[in-house]
Design an enzyme around this catalytic site. Structure first.
Site, mmCIF file in Angstrom:
data_model
loop_
_atom_site.group_PDB
_atom_site.id
_atom_site.type_symbol
_atom_site.label_atom_id
_atom_site.label_comp_id
_atom_site.label_asym_id
_atom_site.label_seq_id
_atom_site.Cartn_x
_atom_site.Cartn_y
_atom_site.Cartn_z
ATOM 1 N N CYS A 286 4.244 -1.322 -12.253
ATOM 2 C CA CYS A 286 4.693 -0.188 -13.060
ATOM 3 C C CYS A 286 5.899 -0.611 -13.887
ATOM 4 C CB CYS A 286 4.991 1.042 -12.207
ATOM 5 S SG CYS A 286 6.185 0.780 -10.878
ATOM 6 N N GLY B 162 -1.591 6.000 -2.004
ATOM 7 C CA GLY B 162 -2.376 6.685 -3.029
ATOM 8 C C GLY B 162 -3.534 5.862 -3.564
ATOM 9 N N ALA C 170 0.775 -1.238 0.000
ATOM 10 C CA ALA C 170 0.000 0.000 0.000
ATOM 11 C C ALA C 170 0.809 1.291 0.000
ATOM 12 C CB ALA C 170 -0.953 0.014 1.194
#
Length: 455
Positions: free
Chosen positions: A396, A281, A277
């Protein structure tokens, strides 16, 4: 008889006045120290900026410091080679700050467009500020020559993919393997500054309200075409000074990360786990969207206060837990989750444009251990998902082994899991998921794979 005065000897000349300080020398010395930590010690760019900012009082100097460090990190592999090409022999290993200062100066001339006369003298003086006066003359000669010959130097550097793109060889090869038709676009996107994107807190107001407040404050901004909560600023800004920040009207979050809440589609009353986490965000966005019971988990207790602070500013609440996603027995209370988000630890190869020091810190040897960790987290948390529940696997990264490779292996071993289709605007088809590439839609590189547990 007159009294003879004692002789005092020859009169000593008055001491020469101290040389006037060269404007900008101290700032460049500060930047060189910071850049040396990034390049040679593996310290993150964000960390060195946090450390340096208290020592730089003027906001304009802080802006120049940040711009110089970001671009020097982004272009290090090119401009370090450029400076080296002008030297008969390399600087000794201990002269790290001198090397960093020379690269900073070259980047300011070539990338930031600072006039060479405004760079050379302060950089030479900065060598003295750093206690490296023995390199001042060398810096003067090298930087003047670089300013004269930089076009020819650039042409030579363009002959090699590493110095042309300022990316490590292993990453260039990985992109060519995984995205042969897009590799050049990814490399180019990584070298462009990312836009600053805000996420409107729906519990504090509408996007239209915030756009109006920004416009009244003279801030140029526009609604993102594909994301309901996103606002893109025309220019980067100190967000803490924007209207609405203090009262939690918005957060900073790239559009690719904002898409997570759309795809997870958590509803009122559901129990939701955000498994990796920090800094919170995505947890916040899920809470802004629905009245869910959210557990924000992170394995680093030192990062938990940041999650709590971000949630508090936005007026949100969650159960913030320190725990290892690989060992649920140590923190899970046995109640299943209807939604699980795994924003897995990864190479971060999709956010190089935002964190250019990734090019300096990540290694090819890192990928296989990351894949093993990703597979283990996914397997460990699957048992916590309720039948009929959904798990979103996201990274990502733009590297296929970390993304579709992980999901393919998982689906082959779990008969109770099925992949759900994702809309085309989420990116390119990549196995059972979708891949947004860096810069597409003005967003970071991000992978999404949505799984459902068969009841």
């Amino acid at each position: 008889m007159s009294e003879r005065r004692p002789s005092r000897g020859p009169r000593k000349p008055a001491p020469a006045p101290a040389p006037a300080p060269v404007p900008g020398a101290g700032l460049r010395a500060e930047a060189a120290r910071a850049l040396a930590r990034v390049v040679f010690e593996g310290v993150s760019l964000r960390r060195v900026l946090v450390d340096a900012n208290p020592r730089v009082a003027d906001p304009r100097d802080r802006a120049l410091l940040a711009a110089s460090l970001f671009e020097a990190s982004r272009w290090w592999l090119r401009h370090d080679a450029a400076i080296a090409s002008l030297m008969d022999k390399p600087l000794p290993p201990k002269a790290r700050e001198a090397r960093a200062l020379l690269v900073l100066a070259a980047v300011q001339i070539d990338v930031l467009g600072v006039a060479d006369y405004a760079v050379v003298a302060p950089s030479v003086e900065a060598m003295r500020v750093l206690g490296l006066a023995q390199y001042a003359g060398l810096a003067n000669a090298l930087l003047r020559r670089y300013a004269r010959e930089r076009e020819a130097i650039g042409a030579r550097l363009d002959q090699d993919a590493v110095t042309r793109s300022a990316h490590p060889r292993w990453l260039i090869d990985a992109l060519a393997r995984d995205w042969p038709d897009r590799a050049g676009e990814i490399l180019a996107a990584n070298n462009r500054e990312a836009a600053l994107t805000l996420r409107v807190n729906r519990r504090r107001g509408t996007r239209e309200d915030l756009l109006a407040r920004l416009a009244a404050d003279g801030v140029a901004a526009a609604a993102h075409a594909d994301l309901a909560d996103a606002i893109v600023l025309e220019r980067s800004s100190d967000v803490t000074r924007l209207p609405g920040y203090a009262e939690g009207a918005f957060s900073v979050q790239d559009g690719a990360a904002q898409r997570v809440a759309d795809l997870l589609d958590a509803g009122d009353g559901q129990r939701v786990l955000d498994a990796c986490a920090a800094p919170g965000g995505k947890s916040a966005h899920l809470l802004e969207r629905a009245d869910v019971e959210l557990v924000a988990l992170d394995n680093d207790p030192a990062r938990l206060p940041r999650i709590g602070e971000n949630l508090a500013r936005l007026g949100l609440g969650a159960s913030v837990v320190a725990g290892d996603a690989l060992a649920p027995a140590n923190w899970w209370d046995g109640r299943p989750f209807q939604r699980i988000l795994i924003d897995a630890p990864c190479s971060a190869s999709g956010i190089v444009r935002r964190q250019p020091d990734i090019k300096l810190h990540r290694r090819a040897a890192d990928i296989a251990p990351l894949v093993r960790t990703q597979q283990a987290i996914l397997a460990a948390l699957w048992s916590l998902l309720a039948p009929g529940g959904r798990l979103l696997y996201a990274t990502c990264s733009v590297l296929r082994p970390e993304n579709e490779g992980v999901l393919a292996a998982f689906l082959a071993d779990h008969d109770d899991a099925r992949a759900l289709p994702l809309p085309g605007h989420c990116g390119h088809a990549a196995g059972v998921g979708r891949q947004n590439l860096p810069g597409e839609g003005g967003m970071d590189g991000f992978y999404y794979g949505l799984l459902e547990k068969i009841a």
